[in-house]
Scaffold this active site. Sequence first.
Site, PDB file in Angstrom:
ATOM      1  N   LYS A 274       1.362   3.584  -0.176  1.00  0.00           N
ATOM      2  CA  LYS A 274       2.493   3.372  -1.092  1.00  0.00           C
ATOM      3  C   LYS A 274       2.159   3.981  -2.453  1.00  0.00           C
ATOM      4  CE  LYS A 274       4.359  -0.939   0.809  1.00  0.00           C
ATOM      5  NZ  LYS A 274       5.686  -0.433   1.174  1.00  0.00           N
ATOM      6  N   ARG A 348       7.064  -4.376  11.593  1.00  0.00           N
ATOM      7  CA  ARG A 348       7.742  -4.399  12.901  1.00  0.00           C
ATOM      8  C   ARG A 348       6.721  -4.347  14.034  1.00  0.00           C
ATOM      9  NH1 ARG A 348      11.038   0.925  11.382  1.00  0.00           N
ATOM     10  NH2 ARG A 348      10.772  -0.123   9.399  1.00  0.00           N
TER      11      ARG A 348
HETATM   12  N1  BES Z   1       6.552  -4.451   3.184  1.00  0.00           N
HETATM   13  C1  BES Z   1       7.367  -3.304   3.209  1.00  0.00           C
HETATM   14  C2  BES Z   1       8.826  -3.590   2.872  1.00  0.00           C
HETATM   15  C3  BES Z   1       9.101  -4.090   1.457  1.00  0.00           C
HETATM   16  C4  BES Z   1       9.442  -3.188   0.487  1.00  0.00           C
HETATM   17  C5  BES Z   1       9.084  -5.434   1.168  1.00  0.00           C
HETATM   18  C6  BES Z   1       9.722  -3.628  -0.798  1.00  0.00           C
HETATM   19  C7  BES Z   1       9.369  -5.872  -0.120  1.00  0.00           C
HETATM   20  C8  BES Z   1       9.688  -4.971  -1.097  1.00  0.00           C
HETATM   21  C9  BES Z   1       7.348  -2.663   4.595  1.00  0.00           C
HETATM   22  O1  BES Z   1       6.188  -2.820   5.315  1.00  0.00           O
HETATM   23  C10 BES Z   1       7.545  -1.193   4.391  1.00  0.00           C
HETATM   24  O2  BES Z   1       6.734  -0.606   3.749  1.00  0.00           O
HETATM   25  N2  BES Z   1       8.639  -0.651   4.921  1.00  0.00           N
HETATM   26  C11 BES Z   1       8.934   0.719   4.786  1.00  0.00           C
HETATM   27  C12 BES Z   1       9.463   1.187   6.107  1.00  0.00           C
HETATM   28  C13 BES Z   1       9.577   2.669   6.226  1.00  0.00           C
HETATM   29  C14 BES Z   1       8.217   3.315   6.210  1.00  0.00           C
HETATM   30  C15 BES Z   1      10.300   2.981   7.516  1.00  0.00           C
HETATM   31  C16 BES Z   1       9.968   0.891   3.686  1.00  0.00           C
HETATM   32  O3  BES Z   1      10.811   0.023   3.512  1.00  0.00           O
HETATM   33  O4  BES Z   1       9.895   1.884   2.970  1.00  0.00           O
HETATM   34 ZN    ZN Z   2       4.723  -1.350   4.879  1.00  0.00          ZN
END
Ligand code: BES
Ligand code: ZN
Length: 494
Positions: A274, A348
């Site tokens: 991230k 997921r």
């Molecule tokens: N934990 C994150 C989602 C999230 C984002 C929770 C912001 C709370 C605040 C999740 O694991 C994630 O990173 N999801 C990605 C999915 C993508 C790579 C398909 C996302 O939302 O960008």
């Molecule tokens: Zn994630």
Amino acid sequence: MIFFATKSIEKRKKAELLVLPFWQSISSDAENASQFDLPGNLKIAIESGDFKGKQEETLLLYSTDEKEQRVLFLGLGEQEKVSVESLRRSFASLIKFCHHKKLKELNIVFPSIQAMTEEQLVRGIVEGLLLANYSYDKLKHDVLKSNPTVLVKRINFIGIKNQLLQIAKKYALIAEGVYFARDLVNGNADFITPQYLNWLAKSFAAKFPKVKALIFDKKRIEKEKMGLLLAVNRGSLSDPAFIVLKYQGNVKSSDHTVLVGKGVTFDTGGLNLKPTGGMETMKSDMGGAATILGTLLAVVSLGLKINLTVVIAATENAISHASYKPGDVYTSLAGKTVEIINTDAEGRLILADALAYSVKYLKPTRMIDVATLTGAMDIALGKEVTGMMSNQDALADALIRAGFETHERVCRLPLYEEYRESLNSDIADIRNRDTGRSAGAIKAAIFLKEFVKDIPWAHFDIASTAFYDKGRFYHPKYGTGIGVRLLVEFLEQV
Ligand code: BES
Ligand code: ZN
Ligand code: ZN
């Protein structure tokens, strides 16, 4: 916070503040909302027009009464427009005032309201008071010494019926579940580890005889072939944890709700790291696990006559030489192989193993998973409402109703067949995301759906509602515990 009842205003004990509720009136002065007459010397404050009785409005006055030095007028808004939610917000503003002034003991004159049942009235007032009366100060060393937050400890309702006090106590138990969830989300990621969640689960079972804990360590997780949970865990120094907490509140019934929670104790994104700005709040990525543990705590304390199992897949999603890799394929507990397109779509994966485990071993009559799953949720719905997807209308409708009652509002998103194609993989049975950004929250749920078979199932994506970067009404900044009250409300009805 402890609640007491006093029959009349004359019989009240000493406190730091007397609270008098008012209605806003468009045509005249603010109107007394209680059955008791106002002390004569206070009437002038109303007649001056300085206080209108608007929702959440407060006016502090000083009095020579020996019972309390301070009197607070509290606005409830227009009587015709009052709702359980408007009461929550008004009484939360009272609590925020008390925190500001560091007041611990209140006498509150109980309002009387024609437009709702007494149960709703108590619910609005008590939930507003309790949910706002929270502060996470554990990590503030200097401030704790010099200027600690003082929470309200004792509330005496004047003119409340005794049976309503019992209802107040019920909502107090539910609020404990919300606090529990908030504390878990707010804690340091280096402290709230999978092993800490294991310890919590064991202490639940030790404390409550009707709760049995089943805790899988890494070896057992390997034996169960939870290949996706193990893949996500690879980069982490801490082992994964798989937690099953069973509460049998009705041995005669085969009805059995299984709650499944995402317990990513910190989400770096893995090798698909991230960026700065996207990682700072990722200690909240075990918000789903926190919500269902808080729900279990409330259900057990209330002694609901239901069978409920809480299942948590917990791991950090860390970055290291050992991290799982984009492009590789891993085999799930269900046997399906999964191509990893993005290591940041880890939630997921671990949920897929947890759902498949629940289908295989727990005989659920319904499954509800709760997860901070996709940032797309914030784009779609923001902070006002939680996204929900389901494969069964009756279940979805019951959850929406529970969300309405608790004002933990829910918006159902579709799971049309056509979305499934985007997860087709050329090398495995399915891939963990497609390459675009469209319908991100729905496609995550479509992935989960592959692992639930024909069990009635609902998925809550709490990514935008589990954590607030600023306070809103009765939710202080940070962990919200949203979902706990909704799920308890739902479980009371099943
Ligand atoms: N934990 C994150 C989602 C999230 C984002 C929770 C912001 C709370 C605040 C999740 O694991 C994630 O990173 N999801 C990605 C999915 C993508 C790579 C398909 C996302 O939302 O960008
Ligand atoms: Zn994630
Ligand atoms: Zn995540």
